[in-house]
Design a protein around this motif. Structure first.
Motif, PDB file in Angstrom:
ATOM      1  N   LEU A  36       0.831  -1.200   0.000  1.00  0.00           N
ATOM      2  CA  LEU A  36       0.000   0.000   0.000  1.00  0.00           C
ATOM      3  C   LEU A  36       0.867   1.251   0.000  1.00  0.00           C
ATOM      4  O   LEU A  36       1.908   1.295   0.645  1.00  0.00           O
ATOM      5  CB  LEU A  36      -0.910   0.005   1.234  1.00  0.00           C
ATOM      6  N   GLU A  86      -4.031   5.311   0.195  1.00  0.00           N
ATOM      7  CA  GLU A  86      -4.492   3.962   0.518  1.00  0.00           C
ATOM      8  C   GLU A  86      -3.798   3.454   1.789  1.00  0.00           C
ATOM      9  O   GLU A  86      -4.427   2.892   2.674  1.00  0.00           O
ATOM     10  CB  GLU A  86      -4.175   3.048  -0.667  1.00  0.00           C
ATOM     11  N   ARG A  87      -2.478   3.685   1.870  1.00  0.00           N
ATOM     12  CA  ARG A  87      -1.714   3.271   3.056  1.00  0.00           C
ATOM     13  C   ARG A  87      -2.168   4.060   4.288  1.00  0.00           C
ATOM     14  O   ARG A  87      -2.331   3.510   5.369  1.00  0.00           O
ATOM     15  CB  ARG A  87      -0.219   3.459   2.820  1.00  0.00           C
ATOM     16  N   ASP A 111     -10.963  -1.353   1.574  1.00  0.00           N
ATOM     17  CA  ASP A 111      -9.698  -1.502   0.860  1.00  0.00           C
ATOM     18  C   ASP A 111      -9.918  -2.092  -0.537  1.00  0.00           C
ATOM     19  O   ASP A 111      -9.360  -1.608  -1.519  1.00  0.00           O
ATOM     20  CB  ASP A 111      -8.724  -2.391   1.641  1.00  0.00           C
ATOM     21  N   LYS A 164     -11.578   0.379  -2.926  1.00  0.00           N
ATOM     22  CA  LYS A 164     -10.632   1.380  -3.403  1.00  0.00           C
ATOM     23  C   LYS A 164      -9.748   0.811  -4.515  1.00  0.00           C
ATOM     24  O   LYS A 164      -9.478   1.467  -5.507  1.00  0.00           O
ATOM     25  CB  LYS A 164      -9.778   1.875  -2.240  1.00  0.00           C
ATOM     26  N   GLN A 165      -9.314  -0.444  -4.345  1.00  0.00           N
ATOM     27  CA  GLN A 165      -8.468  -1.087  -5.352  1.00  0.00           C
ATOM     28  C   GLN A 165      -9.249  -1.413  -6.624  1.00  0.00           C
ATOM     29  O   GLN A 165      -8.658  -1.517  -7.700  1.00  0.00           O
ATOM     30  CB  GLN A 165      -7.872  -2.379  -4.788  1.00  0.00           C
TER      31      GLN A 165
END
Length: 95
Positions: free
Chosen positions: A41, A45-46, A72, A75-76
């Motif tokens: 990430l 995102e991280r 998560d 988002k991906q």
């Protein structure tokens, strides 16, 4: 005299509590960092993952963990549509 001894004992126990908390928080930070590196990430995102991971509590329980995973994966999956998105989300949520 007894009061003085009692206050001294209470004071020393309170001085130890922050050190114990700091150790637990450091361990949590190490674990979250490791997980973020494994997932590769970066950027926002991280940041979102670390916030969720470090907040603990419900985020680590079953329902909170699943919600975090869903965020998560969503988002991906940005930019994917239809069957491609459905397939990606299925794989992402399993792993």
């Amino acid at each position: 005299m007894k009061r003085l001894i009692a206050l001294a004992v209470m004071g020393s126990s309170l001085a130890v509590a922050p050190a114990v908390f700091a150790g637990a928080q450091q361990e949590k930070m190490k674990t979250c960092n490791k997980d973020a590196k494994e997932k590769a990430l970066k950027g926002d995102e991280r940041k979102a993952f670390m916030k969720s991971c470090l907040s603990g509590g419900a985020a680590e329980s079953g329902k909170g963990k699943q919600q975090s995973k869903m965020k998560d994966c969503n988002k991906q999956a940005e930019g994917k549509k239809g069957d491609e998105r459905k397939s990606f989300m299925s794989q992402c949520l399993k792993g």
